[in-house]
Design a protein around this motif. Structure first.
Motif: not given
Length: 480
Positions: A278-295
């Motif tokens: 996500a950092k390489r894509d310049r697209n870091l987002a907590v909401e994406d991180f949240r959804d990817a791991f179901g928390v």
């Protein structure tokens, strides 16, 4: 032989026991083994460690086996009480009182000796009951937050332990399931039991005798809460925690079990790979991180603080703010000027009204994160803030970074900008002059009193937990 003080006391009592059984004086036994009576007295009183050759000579003179002389048990109940009293009087808890030590003699009855030992046990129990006033809790929490800040909120030993356990349970990718958590429990010899009658003061209860972890039947939607609570209960065993003897120890254990649970739900290897991409894509987002791991959003934001500095070389801050503007949780290693009291405590302090953590409450549409740049005395920060609601009211979760790090995040192009000069009171806490002049002396608000500000934490073996309620619960379920 390097015996401890406890070992030496027991050894001395056993030597005295066998000597008196044989009706020998100190001088008579000393003559048989080549020691002065005064030297033998030091050994019997646990003040000198004898060489093995001396012990062999004493055992021979007393006609007992060396192994019997060196046994770990006191020779009789009276000796056990005398040893316990001596040890109790040597602890800082007693020595700091400045009272003289009581030396048991032949004239002291067993009842008197037992009463003294009982008083020391009760003194020790009350001292280790982990009772804490709000001031003690705040001080301990501040010290723990600074300790974590020095480590960039990253604990490698727990990361490695969690990674090993999650792999042993067969997890490969994706969100960690309830089944995986159950397998982890089984591998530790526990079964997960869901009940409707958990003690009100406990989130979960572990029955060590019968290998059960009791959990509520439902928790946070999606099951994150149940998985996390089960993992936290297991963490106490895996991290070899012992009963906390201070509130600081209790907080440290709570931090460690929460950290372990987060490491399992968002395993380091997969989480870091996701964030680096996500950092390489310049697209870091907590909401994406949240959804990817179901928390939950908060869990993802906190986990991001564990990994961002160590693995992404990125300083940052995290805030959980209540709807009244008070700071419930906070972390920073990027220089953000968090509000603090004179002790350094941040919990309950009001954050600046200009920060996105508070301005997010003013939005009509709260389904997405609020992105904002804020100019502060310490520099400019970019933040992403998401609001949520619980039975206790609304709250906001913010993750932010210094201006130069914003380029890696989604939402960096926002035009929302604010200027904060806090802690300068003219920033947002001092009312405008015209309003102050108009209303000064013409208003009398009734302040809302938070009961927890005045109350100490409930006493118990574990802070806030009703021991009687927990033991009654375990007794009810022990036969099921």
């Amino acid at each position: 032989m390097n015996r401890t003080g406890s070992d030496l006391s027991t050894l001395g009592h056993r030597i005295r026991h066998f000597r008196t059984q044989r009706a020998l004086t100190l001088d008579e036994l000393g003559e048989r083994v080549g020691l002065a009576g005064s030297q033998l007295s030091l050994i019997e009183n646990g003040k000198r460690e004898p060489k093995l050759s001396i012990l062999q000579a004493i055992a021979g003179a007393l006609d007992v086996e060396l192994t019997e002389l060196l046994a770990a048990e006191p020779p009789n109940p009276r000796a056990a009480l005398e040893i316990e009293l001596r040890q109790a009087q040597q602890r800082p808890l007693y020595t700091e009182l400045g009272l003289p030590a009581v030396k048991p003699n032949k004239g002291m009855s067993d009842d008197a000796l037992a009463a003294l030992v009982g008083l020391h046990r009760e003194l020790q129990r009350k001292a280790t009951e982990a009772i804490a006033t709000p001031e003690e809790a705040r001080r301990a929490n501040t010290e723990l937050r600074e300790w974590m800040r020095e480590r960039d909120n990253y604990l490698p030993e727990i990361e490695e332990l969690a990674e090993a356990r999650i792999r042993a349970a067969g997890h490969v990718r994706g969100a960690v399931t309830h089944r995986t958590v159950s397998i982890m429990a089984e591998q530790l010899g526990f079964s997960l039991i869901y009940v409707n009658d958990l003690p009100h003061s406990a989130r979960s209860v572990t029955d060590l005798a019968n290998g059960r972890i009791y959990l509520p039947p439902a928790s946070i939607p999606g099951g994150h809460g149940l998985r996390s609570m089960a993992l936290q209960a297991m963490a106490h065993r895996l991290l070899e925690h012992s009963q906390p003897t201070s509130y600081a120890a209790f907080l440290r254990q709570r931090l460690e079990i929460n950290y372990f649970a987060a490491c399992c739900l968002m395993p380091q290897e997969a989480a870091v790979a996701f964030l680096r991409q996500a950092k390489r894509d310049r697209n870091l987002a907590v909401e994406d991180f949240r959804d990817a791991f179901g928390v939950t959003h908060e869990a993802a934001a906190l986990r991001f603080t564990n990994l961002a500095t160590h693995h992404l070389d990125m300083p940052l801050h995290f805030l959980r703010v209540s709807e009244d503007g008070s700071l419930a949780k906070g972390y920073e290693n990027d220089g953000l000027p968090l509000p603090a009291d004179v002790t350094g405590g941040i919990e309950g302090q009001l954050v600046c009204r200009k920060w996105s953590a508070r301005s997010a409450f003013e939005r009509t549409n709260r389904t997405t994160e609020l992105y904002q740049y804020t100019d502060t005395p310490a520099g400019t920060y970019w933040c992403a803030t998401q609001t949520g609601t619980t039975s206790a009211g609304e709250f906001s979760i913010s993750v932010g970074v210094p201006f130069n790090e914003a380029k890696w995040f989604r939402g960096r192009e926002t035009t929302n900008r604010a200027v904060s000069s806090c802690p300068d009171p003219s920033c947002c806490r001092r009312p405008p002059n015209d309003l102050a002049e108009r209303w000064l002396g013409k208003a009398w608000p009734s302040a809302r009193l938070h009961a927890h500000v005045l109350s100490p934490l409930p006493s118990g073996t574990f802070p806030g937990v009703d021991d009687s309620e927990v033991y009654d619960f375990l007794e009810r379920h022990s036969g099921s």
